[in-house]
Design a protein around this motif. Structure first.
Motif, PDB file in Angstrom:
ATOM      1  N   ASP A  33      10.010  -7.336  -2.390  1.00 45.76           N
ATOM      2  CA  ASP A  33       9.728  -7.842  -3.737  1.00 45.76           C
ATOM      3  C   ASP A  33       8.238  -8.121  -3.931  1.00 45.76           C
ATOM      4  O   ASP A  33       7.670  -7.849  -4.989  1.00 45.76           O
ATOM      5  CB  ASP A  33      10.538  -9.120  -3.992  1.00 45.76           C
ATOM      6  CG  ASP A  33      12.034  -8.843  -4.139  1.00 45.76           C
ATOM      7  OD1 ASP A  33      12.382  -7.669  -4.402  1.00 45.76           O
ATOM      8  OD2 ASP A  33      12.836  -9.777  -3.962  1.00 45.76           O
ATOM      9  N   GLU A  34       7.603  -8.663  -2.908  1.00 44.89           N
ATOM     10  CA  GLU A  34       6.153  -8.926  -2.970  1.00 44.89           C
ATOM     11  C   GLU A  34       5.393  -7.626  -3.216  1.00 44.89           C
ATOM     12  O   GLU A  34       4.470  -7.576  -4.050  1.00 44.89           O
ATOM     13  CB  GLU A  34       5.686  -9.570  -1.675  1.00 44.89           C
ATOM     14  CG  GLU A  34       4.173  -9.782  -1.587  1.00 44.89           C
ATOM     15  CD  GLU A  34       3.716 -10.120  -0.177  1.00 44.89           C
ATOM     16  OE1 GLU A  34       3.289 -11.267   0.034  1.00 44.89           O
ATOM     17  OE2 GLU A  34       3.793  -9.229   0.702  1.00 44.89           O
ATOM     18  N   ALA A  35       5.787  -6.591  -2.515  1.00 48.32           N
ATOM     19  CA  ALA A  35       5.118  -5.297  -2.667  1.00 48.32           C
ATOM     20  C   ALA A  35       5.364  -4.701  -4.046  1.00 48.32           C
ATOM     21  O   ALA A  35       4.455  -4.124  -4.666  1.00 48.32           O
ATOM     22  CB  ALA A  35       5.606  -4.340  -1.588  1.00 48.32           C
ATOM     23  N   LYS A  36       6.579  -4.844  -4.568  1.00 49.01           N
ATOM     24  CA  LYS A  36       6.886  -4.340  -5.914  1.00 49.01           C
ATOM     25  C   LYS A  36       6.019  -5.042  -6.955  1.00 49.01           C
ATOM     26  O   LYS A  36       5.482  -4.402  -7.877  1.00 49.01           O
ATOM     27  CB  LYS A  36       8.365  -4.544  -6.226  1.00 49.01           C
ATOM     28  CG  LYS A  36       9.298  -3.619  -5.478  1.00 49.01           C
ATOM     29  CD  LYS A  36      10.753  -3.922  -5.839  1.00 49.01           C
ATOM     30  CE  LYS A  36      11.724  -3.004  -5.103  1.00 49.01           C
ATOM     31  NZ  LYS A  36      13.133  -3.342  -5.418  1.00 49.01           N
TER      32      LYS A  36
ATOM     33  N   PHE B 123       8.258   5.682  -2.282  1.00 48.26           N
ATOM     34  CA  PHE B 123       8.670   5.407  -0.903  1.00 48.26           C
ATOM     35  C   PHE B 123       9.169   3.972  -0.779  1.00 48.26           C
ATOM     36  O   PHE B 123      10.164   3.706  -0.073  1.00 48.26           O
ATOM     37  CB  PHE B 123       7.505   5.645   0.048  1.00 48.26           C
ATOM     38  CG  PHE B 123       7.874   5.590   1.506  1.00 48.26           C
ATOM     39  CD1 PHE B 123       8.329   6.719   2.158  1.00 48.26           C
ATOM     40  CD2 PHE B 123       7.791   4.401   2.219  1.00 48.26           C
ATOM     41  CE1 PHE B 123       8.678   6.686   3.498  1.00 48.26           C
ATOM     42  CE2 PHE B 123       8.144   4.344   3.557  1.00 48.26           C
ATOM     43  CZ  PHE B 123       8.591   5.499   4.207  1.00 48.26           C
ATOM     44  N   LEU B 124       8.506   3.035  -1.459  1.00 49.00           N
ATOM     45  CA  LEU B 124       8.906   1.627  -1.367  1.00 49.00           C
ATOM     46  C   LEU B 124      10.329   1.423  -1.877  1.00 49.00           C
ATOM     47  O   LEU B 124      11.143   0.760  -1.221  1.00 49.00           O
ATOM     48  CB  LEU B 124       7.926   0.759  -2.166  1.00 49.00           C
ATOM     49  CG  LEU B 124       8.237  -0.741  -2.197  1.00 49.00           C
ATOM     50  CD1 LEU B 124       8.116  -1.348  -0.795  1.00 49.00           C
ATOM     51  CD2 LEU B 124       7.319  -1.468  -3.175  1.00 49.00           C
TER      52      LEU B 124
ATOM     53  N   LEU C 233       0.809  -1.215   0.000  1.00 45.10           N
ATOM     54  CA  LEU C 233       0.000   0.000   0.000  1.00 45.10           C
ATOM     55  C   LEU C 233       0.847   1.273   0.000  1.00 45.10           C
ATOM     56  O   LEU C 233       0.306   2.382  -0.026  1.00 45.10           O
ATOM     57  CB  LEU C 233      -0.946   0.005   1.206  1.00 45.10           C
ATOM     58  CG  LEU C 233      -1.880  -1.205   1.341  1.00 45.10           C
ATOM     59  CD1 LEU C 233      -2.811  -1.032   2.538  1.00 45.10           C
ATOM     60  CD2 LEU C 233      -2.695  -1.417   0.066  1.00 45.10           C
ATOM     61  N   LEU C 234       2.186   1.111   0.021  1.00 45.98           N
ATOM     62  CA  LEU C 234       3.073   2.267  -0.031  1.00 45.98           C
ATOM     63  C   LEU C 234       3.131   2.820  -1.452  1.00 45.98           C
ATOM     64  O   LEU C 234       2.834   2.123  -2.429  1.00 45.98           O
ATOM     65  CB  LEU C 234       4.485   1.868   0.413  1.00 45.98           C
ATOM     66  CG  LEU C 234       4.659   1.436   1.872  1.00 45.98           C
ATOM     67  CD1 LEU C 234       6.051   0.851   2.088  1.00 45.98           C
ATOM     68  CD2 LEU C 234       4.427   2.614   2.813  1.00 45.98           C
ATOM     69  N   SER C 235       3.548   4.059  -1.562  1.00 45.81           N
ATOM     70  CA  SER C 235       3.777   4.615  -2.896  1.00 45.81           C
ATOM     71  C   SER C 235       5.038   3.975  -3.488  1.00 45.81           C
ATOM     72  O   SER C 235       5.963   3.608  -2.748  1.00 45.81           O
ATOM     73  CB  SER C 235       3.956   6.129  -2.820  1.00 45.81           C
ATOM     74  OG  SER C 235       5.173   6.441  -2.146  1.00 45.81           O
TER      75      SER C 235
END
Length: 623
Positions: free
Chosen positions: A302-305, A280-281, A275-277
């Protein structure tokens, strides 16, 4: 000899329904007196009947228990008739076993069972603060105790040991009132240690709601990892963005890097990285040396990317870390004020918290008031006029939730009024219509809190008692009511700029003693009474179209009902269904277009007022 029988019931008989109550303007006085004449005169007996009972005067003394307890305490102070000495620390506390056993299940088990202490004249009690024990024994004899910052941390565990539930509750209440971003985590831990579930729940809610300030406190940096995880995993965490959660976690880790870096992956999995931009990530999270040096943390990044780069795959990637947080919106609570209950006007007031669905009593008004008008102005709850069961009132009281106190230093209205409509417009409190015991009123006056003064404005075109009022679009609406002869469906609105009332479209149904509220920019009118019965029907007014349209009926018929919007939901409170006075409430589900019951007040209330307030900052709405 005639005897007097008092009948007091929430149920009404047909003969009562035929009588018009002068206070309310609707049927049925709830309190009925009947003279019952025996079949014989004085000095005579009818064969087969019992003789008449002699004259009686039952008496229950309110003074007796207070005086008796006081004398027992005098005996204790003089060490007279004491049969046990408690050795606590360096103190010897003289007492009577029977008093201790009556007040404390702990002492009752000690003195009435087979324990050795039951036969001892001196008993040593360990692991308890001697000052706290002295205070608690004093309470057993006096019913008085003062909880304060200096003693609460020793009083609570002592009360837990002695199983003095009332003192446990008052200690928890004291700690609730002390909640602050700088101490809420310590209070939470204290509550957890002593199994104070309600205090623990409230401290948790307070922490979640004030997380942005809590994360800057020293208590936050000292949290054990398990408590940190409990806090940041909550869906109700109140943060502007997930960036704040990541920043808080890194502050905690870097406070003691050598010991806490091993926990980074365990904690970071509860930060909702997807949920980060993207900026920022990649720029902050992905470049942090502690994150880059831990394989499990890199996997989370990596999951967030992937979630951010593959929007078409997101439906397949849903999980706890992709679920947006839903912080509880700042709390509003509902107050039910006065009304008619158990045969008389009442002064009691209770508060409804939708978060817990609990009704709790708060300080009562100084006067009993039915047909009272209620509104909130400048975070104070005003109770205007009404009837106290004997006379019509023009007095006003206002309630401060910060202190839980009512004050009577408000100027009275120029006319006595019951069944009055009250609302706030442009910083003024308006009192609309009602009756004064002689006639139905069309008078309107408004209160200026800065001047503590009422002044008259233009009267309505129609006399109205049991009128509902609402404020929408800068206008004050007067809806329905009765002109003293019959219920009305007419509606008029006041323009304060022109000091003028004008008619608008009438309702489809005649209604007096109805409830109304503004909800989603529409005026809702529910319940009330028409020419012959109490109503469950409801309708709403669109000011742009100047039209009324029906909505689904409530589950119960309700006249004298309160209607209010709390935290975005519409509640109907109490009233009278034609047979019984009601303490139930129901809430309108806009999605399902239906009403559903959702609990009950402590008191049945007919013609009580309702008001909605933000919670006091001192307790941040979690009472």
């Amino acid at each position: 000899m005639a005897s007097l029988v008092l009948t007091d019931s929430s149920q009404l008989t047909a003969d009562g329904l035929e009588k018009i109550d002068s206070v309310w303007g609707w049927s049925s006085p709830p309190l009925r007196l009947h003279l019952v004449h025996p079949r014989s005169r004085m000095g005579e007996m009818v064969i087969g009947e019992r003789p008449p009972s002699p004259a009686r005067l039952p008496h229950t003394s309110e003074k007796h228990p207070r005086v008796t307890l006081g004398e027992l305490n005098v005996l204790r102070r003089h060490r007279e008739l004491c049969d046990v000495v408690l050795n606590v620390g360096s103190r010897k506390i003289f007492a009577h076993r029977v008093i201790l056993s009556a007040c404390s299940p702990y002492f009752r088990a000690m003195f009435t069972g087979e324990l050795a202490e039951s036969r001892q004249t001196e008993v040593t009690i360990r692991d308890i603060d001697e000052v706290a024990m002295d205070l608690l024994i004093d309470f057993c004899y006096t019913s008085h105790i003062v909880v304060e910052e200096a003693n609460v941390q020793t009083l609570l565990p002592a009360a837990c040991l002695l199983q003095l539930a009332e003192i446990q509750d008052i200690c928890c209440e004291f700690l609730k009132r002390q909640l602050d971003p700088s101490n809420c985590l310590g209070i939470r831990a204290f509550a957890d240690t002593h199994s104070c579930r309600e205090l623990l729940r409230i401290a948790d809610k307070f922490t979640q709601h004030n997380f942005q300030e809590v994360m800057e406190s020293e208590e936050f940096l000292l949290l054990p990892v398990s408590q940190l995880v409990d806090i940041i995993s909550s869906d109700e965490l109140n943060v502007r963005s997930e960036e704040q959660v990541f920043s808080a976690v890194m502050l905690w880790v870097k406070y003691n890097v050598s010991e806490r870096r091993q926990h980074l992956a365990q904690v970071l999995q509860h930060v909702r990285l997807p949920l980060l931009s993207p900026k920022f990530l990649v720029g902050t999270v992905g470049s942090d040396l502690l994150v880059r040096s831990d394989e499990a943390c890199r996997d989370l990044v990596d999951e967030a990317k992937n979630y951010l780069l593959l929007p078409q795959e997101r439906p397949l990637m849903q999980g706890p870390r992709t679920r947006p947080r839903k912080p509880t919106r700042r709390g509003e609570v509902l107050f039910a004020v006065g009304g008619w209950c158990s045969g008389d006007a009442i002064a009691s007031v209770e508060r409804f918290d939708p978060q817990s669905s609990d009704w709790k009593m708060v300080a009562p008004m100084s006067k009993r008031r039915c047909g009272v008008g209620v509104a909130v102005l400048n975070d104070l709850l005003y109770a205007v006029g009404g009837h106290d069961g004997q006379s019509y009132l023009n007095s006003i009281e206002r309630y401060d939730p910060q202190t839980n106190q009512w004050s009577c230093d408000v100027a009275p209205t120029t006319s006595c009024r019951t069944s009055v409509g009250v609302a706030v417009l442009d910083g003024f409190l308006y009192a609309v219509g009602g009756q004064d015991g002689v006639q139905c009123l069309n008078h309107v006056e408004r209160y200026d809190p800065k001047e503590n003064k009422w002044s008259k404005v233009a009267p309505m075109t129609t006399r109205r008692l049991g009128v509902a009022v609402a404020v929408l679009g800068g206008f004050l609406y007067a809806i329905g009511g009765s002109d003293g002869q019959c219920p009305l469906n007419t509606v008029e609105r006041y323009d304060p700029r022109q000091n003028k009332w004008s008619p608008v479209s009438p309702m489809s149904t005649r209604r007096k003693h109805l409830g109304c509220a503004v909800f989603n920019n529409l005026i809702y009118a529910v319940g009330g009474r028409d020419d012959c019965m109490e109503l469950s029907s409801a309708e709403r007014y669109n000011p742009h179209a100047n039209t009324w349209s029906p909505i689904v009926a409530m589950t119960s018929r309700r006249s004298g009902v309160g209607l209010a919007v709390v935290n975005g939901q519409l509640y109907a409170v109490g009233g009278f269904d034609g047979t019984a006075y009601l303490k139930t409430i129901e809430v309108y589900d806009t999605d399902q277009n239906q009403w559903r019951l959702c609990g009950a007040m402590n008191y049945r209330r007919l013609g009580g007022g309702v008001g909605v307030m933000r919670a006091p900052q001192t307790e941040n709405y979690f009472w």
